[in-house]
Design a protein around this motif. Sequence first.
Motif, PDB file in Angstrom:
ATOM      1  N   GLU A  43       0.824  -1.208   0.000  1.00  0.00           N
ATOM      2  CA  GLU A  43       0.000   0.000   0.000  1.00  0.00           C
ATOM      3  C   GLU A  43       0.859   1.258   0.000  1.00  0.00           C
ATOM      4  O   GLU A  43       0.569   2.222  -0.716  1.00  0.00           O
ATOM      5  N   GLU A  44       1.921   1.239   0.803  1.00  0.00           N
ATOM      6  CA  GLU A  44       2.808   2.410   0.867  1.00  0.00           C
ATOM      7  C   GLU A  44       3.510   2.618  -0.472  1.00  0.00           C
ATOM      8  O   GLU A  44       3.615   3.751  -0.962  1.00  0.00           O
ATOM      9  N   ALA A  45       3.976   1.549  -1.075  1.00  0.00           N
ATOM     10  CA  ALA A  45       4.630   1.664  -2.385  1.00  0.00           C
ATOM     11  C   ALA A  45       3.655   2.217  -3.418  1.00  0.00           C
ATOM     12  O   ALA A  45       4.007   3.110  -4.197  1.00  0.00           O
ATOM     13  N   ALA A  46       2.421   1.716  -3.419  1.00  0.00           N
ATOM     14  CA  ALA A  46       1.412   2.205  -4.370  1.00  0.00           C
ATOM     15  C   ALA A  46       1.131   3.691  -4.143  1.00  0.00           C
ATOM     16  O   ALA A  46       1.034   4.465  -5.106  1.00  0.00           O
ATOM     17  N   ARG A  47       1.002   4.082  -2.880  1.00  0.00           N
ATOM     18  CA  ARG A  47       0.731   5.486  -2.556  1.00  0.00           C
ATOM     19  C   ARG A  47       1.865   6.384  -3.065  1.00  0.00           C
ATOM     20  O   ARG A  47       1.629   7.403  -3.719  1.00  0.00           O
ATOM     21  N   LEU A  48       3.100   5.983  -2.791  1.00  0.00           N
ATOM     22  CA  LEU A  48       4.254   6.783  -3.219  1.00  0.00           C
ATOM     23  C   LEU A  48       4.377   6.827  -4.742  1.00  0.00           C
ATOM     24  O   LEU A  48       4.697   7.870  -5.313  1.00  0.00           O
ATOM     25  N   LEU A  49       4.119   5.711  -5.398  1.00  0.00           N
ATOM     26  CA  LEU A  49       4.243   5.656  -6.853  1.00  0.00           C
ATOM     27  C   LEU A  49       3.158   6.460  -7.556  1.00  0.00           C
ATOM     28  O   LEU A  49       3.377   6.978  -8.650  1.00  0.00           O
ATOM     29  N   ARG A  50       1.990   6.587  -6.940  1.00  0.00           N
ATOM     30  CA  ARG A  50       0.946   7.444  -7.515  1.00  0.00           C
ATOM     31  C   ARG A  50       1.398   8.905  -7.506  1.00  0.00           C
ATOM     32  O   ARG A  50       1.078   9.671  -8.403  1.00  0.00           O
ATOM     33  N   HIS A  51       2.123   9.271  -6.468  1.00  0.00           N
ATOM     34  CA  HIS A  51       2.598  10.648  -6.330  1.00  0.00           C
ATOM     35  C   HIS A  51       3.801  10.907  -7.237  1.00  0.00           C
ATOM     36  O   HIS A  51       3.896  11.949  -7.876  1.00  0.00           O
ATOM     37  N   ASP A  52       4.736   9.961  -7.267  1.00  0.00           N
ATOM     38  CA  ASP A  52       5.953  10.103  -8.068  1.00  0.00           C
ATOM     39  C   ASP A  52       6.358   8.725  -8.587  1.00  0.00           C
ATOM     40  O   ASP A  52       6.928   7.920  -7.847  1.00  0.00           O
ATOM     41  N   PRO A  53       6.045   8.428  -9.863  1.00  0.00           N
ATOM     42  CA  PRO A  53       6.301   7.100 -10.415  1.00  0.00           C
ATOM     43  C   PRO A  53       7.751   6.616 -10.315  1.00  0.00           C
ATOM     44  O   PRO A  53       8.003   5.421 -10.353  1.00  0.00           O
ATOM     45  N   GLY A  54       8.692   7.523 -10.135  1.00  0.00           N
ATOM     46  CA  GLY A  54      10.090   7.114 -10.041  1.00  0.00           C
ATOM     47  C   GLY A  54      10.663   7.178  -8.630  1.00  0.00           C
ATOM     48  O   GLY A  54      11.870   7.096  -8.441  1.00  0.00           O
ATOM     49  N   ASP A  55       9.795   7.315  -7.637  1.00  0.00           N
ATOM     50  CA  ASP A  55      10.232   7.475  -6.238  1.00  0.00           C
ATOM     51  C   ASP A  55      11.074   6.278  -5.795  1.00  0.00           C
ATOM     52  O   ASP A  55      10.590   5.161  -5.735  1.00  0.00           O
ATOM     53  N   PRO A  56      12.362   6.506  -5.472  1.00  0.00           N
ATOM     54  CA  PRO A  56      13.223   5.397  -5.071  1.00  0.00           C
ATOM     55  C   PRO A  56      12.766   4.708  -3.783  1.00  0.00           C
ATOM     56  O   PRO A  56      12.917   3.502  -3.632  1.00  0.00           O
ATOM     57  N   ALA A  57      12.163   5.448  -2.852  1.00  0.00           N
ATOM     58  CA  ALA A  57      11.662   4.840  -1.613  1.00  0.00           C
ATOM     59  C   ALA A  57      10.520   3.876  -1.923  1.00  0.00           C
ATOM     60  O   ALA A  57      10.429   2.798  -1.333  1.00  0.00           O
ATOM     61  N   ALA A  58       9.664   4.270  -2.848  1.00  0.00           N
ATOM     62  CA  ALA A  58       8.553   3.397  -3.251  1.00  0.00           C
ATOM     63  C   ALA A  58       9.078   2.132  -3.902  1.00  0.00           C
ATOM     64  O   ALA A  58       8.591   1.028  -3.630  1.00  0.00           O
TER      65      ALA A  58
END
Length: 89
Positions: A43-58
Amino acid sequence: MSQEQAQVLSRGTNCAVVQLVGRAFPGICLQGDTFAALLMQLEEAARLLRHDPGDPAALDELDDAVGEAERFLGFYETTLSERGIRRPY
Protein backbone atom coordinates in the motif's frame (compact mmCIF):
# COMPACT_ATOMS: atom_id res chain seq x y z
CA MET A 1 -17.63 -21.95 12.17
CA SER A 2 -16.83 -25.38 10.77
CA GLN A 3 -14.17 -27.70 12.03
CA GLU A 4 -11.95 -29.05 9.32
CA GLN A 5 -8.69 -30.90 9.38
CA ALA A 6 -5.54 -29.90 7.59
CA GLN A 7 -2.15 -31.50 7.33
CA VAL A 8 0.80 -29.22 8.05
CA LEU A 9 3.44 -30.22 5.51
CA SER A 10 6.09 -27.78 6.70
CA ARG A 11 6.40 -24.92 9.18
CA GLY A 12 8.51 -21.87 8.62
CA THR A 13 9.15 -18.85 10.79
CA ASN A 14 6.07 -16.87 9.74
CA CYS A 15 4.26 -19.31 7.51
CA ALA A 16 3.33 -22.93 6.97
CA VAL A 17 2.52 -25.06 3.97
CA VAL A 18 -0.84 -26.68 4.70
CA GLN A 19 -2.86 -29.31 2.84
CA LEU A 20 -6.61 -28.93 3.38
CA VAL A 21 -8.73 -32.05 3.08
CA GLY A 22 -10.31 -32.25 -0.36
CA ARG A 23 -7.95 -29.76 -1.99
CA ALA A 24 -5.67 -30.87 -4.81
CA PHE A 25 -2.80 -28.61 -3.80
CA PRO A 26 -1.43 -27.29 -0.52
CA GLY A 27 -1.65 -23.64 0.41
CA ILE A 28 0.50 -21.17 2.27
CA CYS A 29 -0.73 -20.08 5.68
CA LEU A 30 0.79 -16.76 6.75
CA GLN A 31 0.77 -15.28 10.23
CA GLY A 32 -1.73 -12.43 10.29
CA ASP A 33 0.84 -9.84 11.33
CA THR A 34 3.18 -10.98 8.56
CA PHE A 35 0.43 -10.66 5.96
CA ALA A 36 -0.61 -7.26 7.34
CA ALA A 37 2.99 -5.98 7.18
CA LEU A 38 3.35 -7.19 3.59
CA LEU A 39 0.08 -5.50 2.63
CA MET A 40 1.17 -2.24 4.31
CA GLN A 41 4.42 -2.29 2.30
CA LEU A 42 2.48 -2.74 -0.93
CA GLU A 43 0.00 0.00 0.00
CA GLU A 44 2.81 2.41 0.87
CA ALA A 45 4.63 1.66 -2.39
CA ALA A 46 1.41 2.20 -4.37
CA ARG A 47 0.73 5.49 -2.56
CA LEU A 48 4.25 6.78 -3.22
CA LEU A 49 4.24 5.66 -6.85
CA ARG A 50 0.95 7.44 -7.51
CA HIS A 51 2.60 10.65 -6.33
CA ASP A 52 5.95 10.10 -8.07
CA PRO A 53 6.30 7.10 -10.42
CA GLY A 54 10.09 7.11 -10.04
CA ASP A 55 10.23 7.48 -6.24
CA PRO A 56 13.22 5.40 -5.07
CA ALA A 57 11.66 4.84 -1.61
CA ALA A 58 8.55 3.40 -3.25
CA LEU A 59 10.63 1.13 -5.42
CA ASP A 60 12.57 -0.03 -2.35
CA GLU A 61 9.29 -0.83 -0.54
CA LEU A 62 8.07 -2.71 -3.59
CA ASP A 63 11.35 -4.62 -3.93
CA ASP A 64 11.19 -5.61 -0.25
CA ALA A 65 7.60 -6.84 -0.60
CA VAL A 66 8.43 -8.80 -3.74
CA GLY A 67 11.43 -10.33 -1.99
CA GLU A 68 9.24 -11.43 0.92
CA ALA A 69 6.68 -12.97 -1.44
CA GLU A 70 9.52 -14.76 -3.28
CA ARG A 71 10.75 -16.22 0.02
CA PHE A 72 7.27 -17.53 0.81
CA LEU A 73 6.97 -19.02 -2.67
CA GLY A 74 10.43 -20.58 -2.42
CA PHE A 75 9.47 -22.18 0.91
CA TYR A 76 6.26 -23.49 -0.69
CA GLU A 77 8.08 -24.87 -3.74
CA THR A 78 10.77 -26.54 -1.62
CA THR A 79 8.12 -28.19 0.55
CA LEU A 80 6.24 -29.49 -2.49
CA SER A 81 9.45 -30.78 -4.06
CA GLU A 82 10.49 -32.58 -0.88
CA ARG A 83 7.09 -34.29 -0.73
CA GLY A 84 6.91 -35.19 -4.43
CA ILE A 85 3.95 -32.90 -5.06
CA ARG A 86 3.81 -31.16 -8.44
CA ARG A 87 3.33 -27.41 -8.49
CA PRO A 88 -0.14 -26.13 -9.35
CA TYR A 89 1.36 -23.67 -11.84
